[in-house]
Motif scaffolding. Sequence first.
Motif, PDB file in Angstrom:
ATOM      1  N   TRP A 185      26.291  53.750  26.010  1.00  0.00           N
ATOM      2  CA  TRP A 185      26.923  54.624  26.997  1.00  0.00           C
ATOM      3  C   TRP A 185      28.055  55.405  26.355  1.00  0.00           C
ATOM      4  CZ3 TRP A 185      32.001  53.245  27.349  1.00  0.00           C
ATOM      5  CH2 TRP A 185      32.330  51.907  27.124  1.00  0.00           C
ATOM      6  N   VAL A 207      31.698  57.747  27.611  1.00  0.00           N
ATOM      7  CA  VAL A 207      32.621  58.233  28.633  1.00  0.00           C
ATOM      8  C   VAL A 207      33.537  59.264  27.987  1.00  0.00           C
ATOM      9  CG1 VAL A 207      34.535  57.630  30.168  1.00  0.00           C
ATOM     10  CG2 VAL A 207      32.599  56.073  29.938  1.00  0.00           C
ATOM     11  N   ARG A 247      33.872  62.368  33.324  1.00  0.00           N
ATOM     12  CA  ARG A 247      34.923  61.344  33.329  1.00  0.00           C
ATOM     13  C   ARG A 247      35.843  61.526  32.135  1.00  0.00           C
ATOM     14  NH1 ARG A 247      32.319  55.632  33.589  1.00  0.00           N
ATOM     15  NH2 ARG A 247      34.484  55.058  33.891  1.00  0.00           N
ATOM     16  N   ILE A 298      42.853  49.902  32.808  1.00  0.00           N
ATOM     17  CA  ILE A 298      41.509  49.875  33.379  1.00  0.00           C
ATOM     18  C   ILE A 298      40.654  48.903  32.580  1.00  0.00           C
ATOM     19  CG2 ILE A 298      40.701  51.798  31.952  1.00  0.00           C
ATOM     20  CD1 ILE A 298      38.980  52.694  34.353  1.00  0.00           C
ATOM     21  N   LEU A 303      36.526  48.321  31.823  1.00  0.00           N
ATOM     22  CA  LEU A 303      35.164  48.827  31.964  1.00  0.00           C
ATOM     23  C   LEU A 303      34.177  47.709  31.666  1.00  0.00           C
ATOM     24  CD1 LEU A 303      35.359  52.241  30.056  1.00  0.00           C
ATOM     25  CD2 LEU A 303      35.758  51.802  32.472  1.00  0.00           C
ATOM     26  N   ASP A 304      33.005  47.802  32.270  1.00  0.00           N
ATOM     27  CA  ASP A 304      31.916  46.883  31.964  1.00  0.00           C
ATOM     28  C   ASP A 304      31.334  47.277  30.613  1.00  0.00           C
ATOM     29  OD1 ASP A 304      28.751  46.437  32.086  1.00  0.00           O
ATOM     30  OD2 ASP A 304      29.753  44.882  33.260  1.00  0.00           O
ATOM     31  N   GLY A 333      29.564  50.732  30.853  1.00  0.00           N
ATOM     32  CA  GLY A 333      30.644  51.707  30.777  1.00  0.00           C
ATOM     33  C   GLY A 333      31.239  52.061  32.129  1.00  0.00           C
ATOM     34  N   LYS A 334      30.762  51.436  33.181  1.00  0.00           N
ATOM     35  CA  LYS A 334      31.271  51.701  34.531  1.00  0.00           C
ATOM     36  C   LYS A 334      32.588  50.963  34.754  1.00  0.00           C
ATOM     37  CE  LYS A 334      27.624  54.057  35.657  1.00  0.00           C
ATOM     38  NZ  LYS A 334      27.661  55.470  35.437  1.00  0.00           N
ATOM     39  N   ASP A 335      33.415  51.495  35.671  1.00  0.00           N
ATOM     40  CA  ASP A 335      34.673  50.851  36.016  1.00  0.00           C
ATOM     41  C   ASP A 335      34.403  49.449  36.556  1.00  0.00           C
ATOM     42  OD1 ASP A 335      35.689  53.312  35.426  1.00  0.00           O
ATOM     43  OD2 ASP A 335      36.432  53.755  37.436  1.00  0.00           O
ATOM     44  N   ARG A 336      35.173  48.486  36.066  1.00  0.00           N
ATOM     45  CA  ARG A 336      35.032  47.103  36.502  1.00  0.00           C
ATOM     46  C   ARG A 336      36.263  46.641  37.278  1.00  0.00           C
ATOM     47  NH1 ARG A 336      33.071  42.532  32.264  1.00  0.00           N
ATOM     48  NH2 ARG A 336      34.575  40.973  32.881  1.00  0.00           N
TER      49      ARG A 336
END
Length: 151
Positions: free
Chosen positions: A76, A78, A87, A114, A116-117, A121-124
């Motif tokens: 991924w 970002v 993003r 922040i 991330l997973d 790469g998504k917000d965790r």
Amino acid sequence: MFSPELVHVSESADYGGDQALRMSDGSPQDVEGFGERLHEVEKCVYDQQAYTFCFARTTKGGELAGYDAVSGRRLWLVGGPSDTEGRNAPLLLTAFHGAVYGQLLRDGQPGDPIVLDGKTGKDRELDLGAVPLLVNEYAALTSQGLYTTAG
């Protein structure tokens, strides 16, 4: 270190731009995004399990990428010129067992923490309260002190 088998080398005189090299024999390993003309990889962190994360400066701002630590395949991305979601990449601080710890960049300066997973790469998590600089199974080190895990 990129992974248990690979090491990240910046601007090597022998290899040119950023490279991942096999520790066993020094041979280069293809890693998507490394060596691209408009990228300057600042930091790579191995999560001590399966993934490696690299933060780079590009002509379009910061870029954070997640990689499979063994194959070097990018999972991924970002931020940067290739991000189709628009993003902003967080500044990479550390990672541990699938969690990527960073700080959102505001006007080029580090801001809110922040997580991330590592796989997607998504917000965790957005409400950390502290910015970890180092993390393991026992504790997190921040600029405010050392926090031990519960249990």
